[in-house]
Write a protein that holds these residues in place. Structure first.
Motif, PDB file in Angstrom:
ATOM      1  N   PRO A   1       0.840  -1.210   0.000  1.00 36.74           N
ATOM      2  CA  PRO A   1       0.000   0.000   0.000  1.00 36.74           C
ATOM      3  C   PRO A   1       0.870   1.254   0.000  1.00 36.74           C
ATOM      4  O   PRO A   1       1.979   1.266   0.550  1.00 36.74           O
ATOM      5  CB  PRO A   1      -0.792  -0.126   1.311  1.00 36.74           C
ATOM      6  CG  PRO A   1      -0.760  -1.590   1.629  1.00 36.74           C
ATOM      7  CD  PRO A   1       0.558  -2.095   1.146  1.00 36.74           C
ATOM      8  N   ASP A   2       0.361   2.316  -0.609  1.00 35.97           N
ATOM      9  CA  ASP A   2       1.133   3.551  -0.739  1.00 35.97           C
ATOM     10  C   ASP A   2       1.582   4.095   0.610  1.00 35.97           C
ATOM     11  O   ASP A   2       2.713   4.570   0.755  1.00 35.97           O
ATOM     12  CB  ASP A   2       0.304   4.611  -1.474  1.00 35.97           C
ATOM     13  CG  ASP A   2       0.109   4.278  -2.941  1.00 35.97           C
ATOM     14  OD1 ASP A   2       0.856   3.416  -3.448  1.00 35.97           O
ATOM     15  OD2 ASP A   2      -0.785   4.878  -3.570  1.00 35.97           O
ATOM     16  N   VAL A   3       0.710   4.024   1.603  1.00 27.13           N
ATOM     17  CA  VAL A   3       1.058   4.565   2.919  1.00 27.13           C
ATOM     18  C   VAL A   3       2.200   3.769   3.549  1.00 27.13           C
ATOM     19  O   VAL A   3       3.085   4.335   4.203  1.00 27.13           O
ATOM     20  CB  VAL A   3      -0.181   4.579   3.849  1.00 27.13           C
ATOM     21  CG1 VAL A   3      -0.695   3.168   4.093  1.00 27.13           C
ATOM     22  CG2 VAL A   3       0.132   5.282   5.156  1.00 27.13           C
ATOM     23  N   VAL A   4       2.207   2.458   3.328  1.00 24.24           N
ATOM     24  CA  VAL A   4       3.298   1.630   3.845  1.00 24.24           C
ATOM     25  C   VAL A   4       4.579   1.911   3.085  1.00 24.24           C
ATOM     26  O   VAL A   4       5.673   2.002   3.671  1.00 24.24           O
ATOM     27  CB  VAL A   4       2.933   0.134   3.739  1.00 24.24           C
ATOM     28  CG1 VAL A   4       4.110  -0.734   4.164  1.00 24.24           C
ATOM     29  CG2 VAL A   4       1.705  -0.173   4.588  1.00 24.24           C
ATOM     30  N   GLU A   5       4.457   2.082   1.775  1.00 24.26           N
ATOM     31  CA  GLU A   5       5.629   2.373   0.958  1.00 24.26           C
ATOM     32  C   GLU A   5       6.281   3.690   1.377  1.00 24.26           C
ATOM     33  O   GLU A   5       7.502   3.787   1.453  1.00 24.26           O
ATOM     34  CB  GLU A   5       5.217   2.430  -0.520  1.00 24.26           C
ATOM     35  CG  GLU A   5       6.384   2.414  -1.490  1.00 24.26           C
ATOM     36  CD  GLU A   5       5.933   2.320  -2.927  1.00 24.26           C
ATOM     37  OE1 GLU A   5       6.737   2.672  -3.819  1.00 24.26           O
ATOM     38  OE2 GLU A   5       4.784   1.900  -3.169  1.00 24.26           O
ATOM     39  N   ARG A   6       5.465   4.696   1.650  1.00 24.72           N
ATOM     40  CA  ARG A   6       6.003   5.982   2.114  1.00 24.72           C
ATOM     41  C   ARG A   6       6.677   5.839   3.472  1.00 24.72           C
ATOM     42  O   ARG A   6       7.736   6.444   3.718  1.00 24.72           O
ATOM     43  CB  ARG A   6       4.879   7.027   2.192  1.00 24.72           C
ATOM     44  CG  ARG A   6       4.466   7.593   0.852  1.00 24.72           C
ATOM     45  CD  ARG A   6       3.620   8.846   1.023  1.00 24.72           C
ATOM     46  NE  ARG A   6       2.399   8.581   1.771  1.00 24.72           N
ATOM     47  CZ  ARG A   6       1.257   8.200   1.218  1.00 24.72           C
ATOM     48  NH1 ARG A   6       1.180   8.039  -0.096  1.00 24.72           N
ATOM     49  NH2 ARG A   6       0.192   7.989   1.956  1.00 24.72           N
ATOM     50  N   SER A   7       6.090   5.043   4.347  1.00 22.17           N
ATOM     51  CA  SER A   7       6.679   4.853   5.674  1.00 22.17           C
ATOM     52  C   SER A   7       8.010   4.119   5.588  1.00 22.17           C
ATOM     53  O   SER A   7       8.959   4.447   6.310  1.00 22.17           O
ATOM     54  CB  SER A   7       5.701   4.074   6.567  1.00 22.17           C
ATOM     55  OG  SER A   7       4.542   4.831   6.834  1.00 22.17           O
TER      56      SER A   7
END
Length: 248
Positions: A85-91
């Motif tokens: 997920p994008d939010v996990v990738e950013r984190s």
């Protein structure tokens, strides 16, 4: 090194719009130019501004990197982005960027850049605490800009010449000085990983994810420029950009 390539990308796209400075050879029946060229036109040409004594090796390595990128690295990156997920990738990206702050802090001190060192330390402290071990970039939101200092810049600051241009396997454009300096920066990163208390397999997984994340954040694609002089352009851009980084 991939992070450096990411910073170079915007400049690279602009640079490709400029004309190649090398002078073509005229055919025997061609009309002589009206404006006479200076005798040292090759020395004045921007494309010949930097020597490339290992050009044969560098070009072969450039081609190898392009094929490895196309058939191995990019498919892995595509799979990673598809399942993450994008939010996990950013984190994940924020986490590794936070670890890189340690190297930036040390190299800032070695270059006597106390303001940069202080700002970097503040970023690392905030993101490691309020940002939950760096998963969230709290520091940027309050105006603390991310800096980039590596040991290659430190050596350049103290007068060490960049040396010949060198294309590294998978990592891309470098120089003899910068390639040697990678050992120091990698040691700092490894020490930071060791502090997490992971076993060998977990450390290997973390290093692999770091590499995938770095490539995922880099939109550069080999031979996508459509220019026959892509190798020369990237070499020139890398050398000039590193000179600017050392001088600032």
């Amino acid at each position: 090194m991939l992070k450096l390539l990411n910073q170079l990308l915007g400049l690279f796209c602009c640079f490709l719009m400029t004309a190649c400075s090398s002078v073509p050879k005229l055919e025997s029946n061609a009309i002589a130019p009206i404006v006479k060229l200076p005798n040292n036109h090759e020395e004045l040409g921007v494309m010949s501004a930097y020597s490339d004594p290992w050009e044969g090796f560098n070009r072969r390595m450039y081609y190898f990197n392009a094929k490895a990128d196309e058939y191995v690295i990019l498919p892995v990156v595509a799979g990673y982005q598809k399942i993450t997920p994008d939010v996990v990738e950013r984190s994940v990206h924020n986490f590794f960027s936070n670890l890189d702050e340690i190297s930036t802090f040390i190299n800032s001190l070695l270059q006597l850049k106390l303001f940069v060192a202080g700002e970097t330390l503040a970023r690392f402290t905030l993101n490691s605490t309020l940002g939950l071990a760096g998963l969230f970039d709290v520091a940027t939101q309050i105006g603390l800009a991310e800096q980039n200092e590596d040991f290659g810049q430190t050596l350049g600051y103290w007068g060490v010449d960049a040396g010949p241009y060198l294309v590294l396997p998978l990592l891309g454009p470098s120089s003899l000085r910068d390639a040697t300096a990678l050992a120091f920066d990698n040691l700092v990163f490894q020490q930071a990983i060791n502090e997490l208390g992971l076993d060998t397999d977990e450390e290997l997984l973390i290093s692999l994810i770091d590499g995938v994340d770095a490539r995922a954040s880099l939109p550069f694609r080999y031979y996508a420029s459509g220019s026959a002089f892509e190798y020369e352009h990237l070499k020139l851009l890398y050398k000039k950009y590193r000179e600017i980084q050392v001088a600032r």
